[in-house]
Design an enzyme around this catalytic site. Structure first.
Site, PDB file in Angstrom:
ATOM      1  N   LYS A  90    -109.866  23.290   6.048  1.00 20.45           N
ATOM      2  CA  LYS A  90    -110.183  24.664   6.737  1.00 20.45           C
ATOM      3  C   LYS A  90    -109.380  24.994   7.860  1.00 20.45           C
ATOM      4  O   LYS A  90    -108.403  24.315   8.573  1.00 20.45           O
ATOM      5  CB  LYS A  90    -111.512  24.497   7.578  1.00 20.45           C
ATOM      6  N   LEU A 104    -127.873  38.572   7.316  1.00 19.47           N
ATOM      7  CA  LEU A 104    -127.828  39.353   5.697  1.00 19.47           C
ATOM      8  C   LEU A 104    -126.379  39.872   5.511  1.00 19.47           C
ATOM      9  O   LEU A 104    -126.204  40.970   5.263  1.00 19.47           O
ATOM     10  CB  LEU A 104    -128.947  40.707   5.944  1.00 19.47           C
TER      11      LEU A 104
HETATM   12  C1  HCI Z   1    -116.686  26.919   1.799  1.00 18.58           C
HETATM   13  O1  HCI Z   1    -117.369  26.543   0.832  1.00 18.58           O
HETATM   14  O2  HCI Z   1    -117.022  26.983   2.901  1.00 18.58           O
HETATM   15  C2  HCI Z   1    -115.566  27.804   1.519  1.00 18.58           C
HETATM   16  C3  HCI Z   1    -115.192  27.785   0.022  1.00 18.58           C
HETATM   17  C4  HCI Z   1    -113.704  27.695  -0.281  1.00 18.58           C
HETATM   18  C5  HCI Z   1    -113.212  26.835  -1.358  1.00 18.58           C
HETATM   19  C6  HCI Z   1    -112.186  26.641  -1.472  1.00 18.58           C
HETATM   20  C7  HCI Z   1    -111.046  27.400  -1.066  1.00 18.58           C
HETATM   21  C8  HCI Z   1    -111.418  28.309   0.030  1.00 18.58           C
HETATM   22  C9  HCI Z   1    -112.894  28.285   0.268  1.00 18.58           C
END
Ligand code: HCI
Length: 348
Positions: free
Chosen positions: A76, A181
């Protein structure tokens, strides 16, 4: 900065004096494939909080990918903004995306990003002009478009599974409280209303509440009422941390199933919910529709129909998680973590 222990593989941290932004990328695991997870851009109380958030969210992505059966690891990005995004001028935001893209390039494909809170498909289009390590471009730019609708579809499948586990005969007539929302929450509210739910909604933006009241006949409540208002299904679709151990001990709902990542402020809250007999769909299982959309379309070459089928199957996965939790007397989070661990260790 204090450096608490973390079980992930790598954290990159960069400060840019020109924009005043901090850039954090948490690569939690590449065990099942390249790490992947969205870019969150918001204001944080401190850079430490941004690092902690990136790491927690990256860890959740590892679990999400494993449970969803996707061949990706967990990561992330967090961009701690110097001011709310709406207050940044276009040149500053553009520069922030350029620096983020340079960081993605440095990681060389071991991490691929996508949209998250505070970023959208248009931002992915900009990043994609600078680095290939980006999912979620707009349809106009040749991408799969927003993951919001698939996230919502998966959350609704989770609601259905949770409602069945709680002994209700479908969503029809149940009081469903949707918090938030935005792109996902608004779609979940629509799906619940179509299924006959009595909708209760709350959002920091009164205009969104008014639209839900108008279009879906929703009752609007104050944002502060979300954990005290009696309902059958609580659907958190705002940012995480809503369910503290204290909230878990008192929240007047039969089912908790939503889209917010890191819903539990305290891991112990899962056990508190279990003891109260509240059916809780773990966030990293319920909200995997977005990841299934992005990875399904962009890595695995799935059609939109195949993505929707796999997303609806989140309901079946959860039914299994609920059964495992009952059998072993654990919280549903523990049961889902065990399911992820079996995939991550190659045991089936
Ligand atoms: C998420 O599920 O929080 C983010 C989804 C996602 C999955 C793969 C690459 C970027 C974002």
């Amino acid at each position: 900065m204090a450096l608490p222990e973390w079980d992930g593989e790598l954290t990159s941290v960069r400060y840019d004096r020109g924009t005043g932004a901090w850039f954090v990328i948490g690569v939690h695991s590449t065990r099942l494939g390249p790490a992947s997870g969205g870019t969150r851009a918001m204001v944080y109380p401190s850079p430490d909080d941004a690092v902690a958030d990136a790491r927690r969210l990256a860890g959740a992505m590892t679990l999400k990918m494993a449970v969803a059966g996707l061949p990706m690891g967990g990561g992330k990005s967090v961009i701690a903004l110097p001011a709310p995004r709406a207050e940044l001028d276009d040149a500053t935001w553009r520069r922030i995306l350029e620096i983020h893209a340079a960081n993605l390039e440095l990681l060389g494909g071991n991490y691929t990003t996508g949209p998250d809170v505070g970023t959208c498909s248009a931002d992915m289009d900009v990043l994609a002009g600078l680095t290939p390590h980006v999912f979620g471009r707009s349809v106009a730019a040749g991408g799969p478009g927003s993951s919001g609708p698939m996230t919502a579809l998966g959350v609704f499948a989770a609601i259905r599974a949770g409602v069945a586990e709680a002994g209700f005969d479908g969503v029809d007539g149940l009081r469903v409280l949707v918090q938030g929302l935005g792109a996902v929450g608004a779609d979940v509210a629509r799906l619940a209303a179509d299924a006959g739910a009595k909708l209760i909604v709350t959002d920091v933006d009164p205009a969104r509440c008014a639209a839900a009241a108008d279009e879906l006949g929703a009752e609007v409540v104050d944002t502060g009422a979300v954990t005290t208002r009696e309902c059958d299904v609580l659907v958190p679709c705002a940012t995480g941390g809503l369910i503290t151990a204290e909230v878990a001990a008192t929240v007047p709902a039969a089912v908790v199933a939503g889209a917010a990542n890191n819903l539990l402020a305290d891991p112990y809250a899962a056990e508190v919910l279990r003891r109260r007999g509240i059916v809780h769909a773990p966030d990293f299982v319920a909200n995997a529709g977005g990841a299934i959309h992005l990875v399904g379309r962009e890595v695995l070459g799935w059609s939109a129909d195949a993505v929707a089928d796999r997303t609806r199957a989140i309901g079946d996965t959860l039914t299994g998680v609920f059964a495992d939790a009952r059998t072993h007397g654990t919280s549903t989070v523990t049961a889902a973590q065990d399911l992820a661990a079996r995939t991550l260790t190659g045991e089936h």
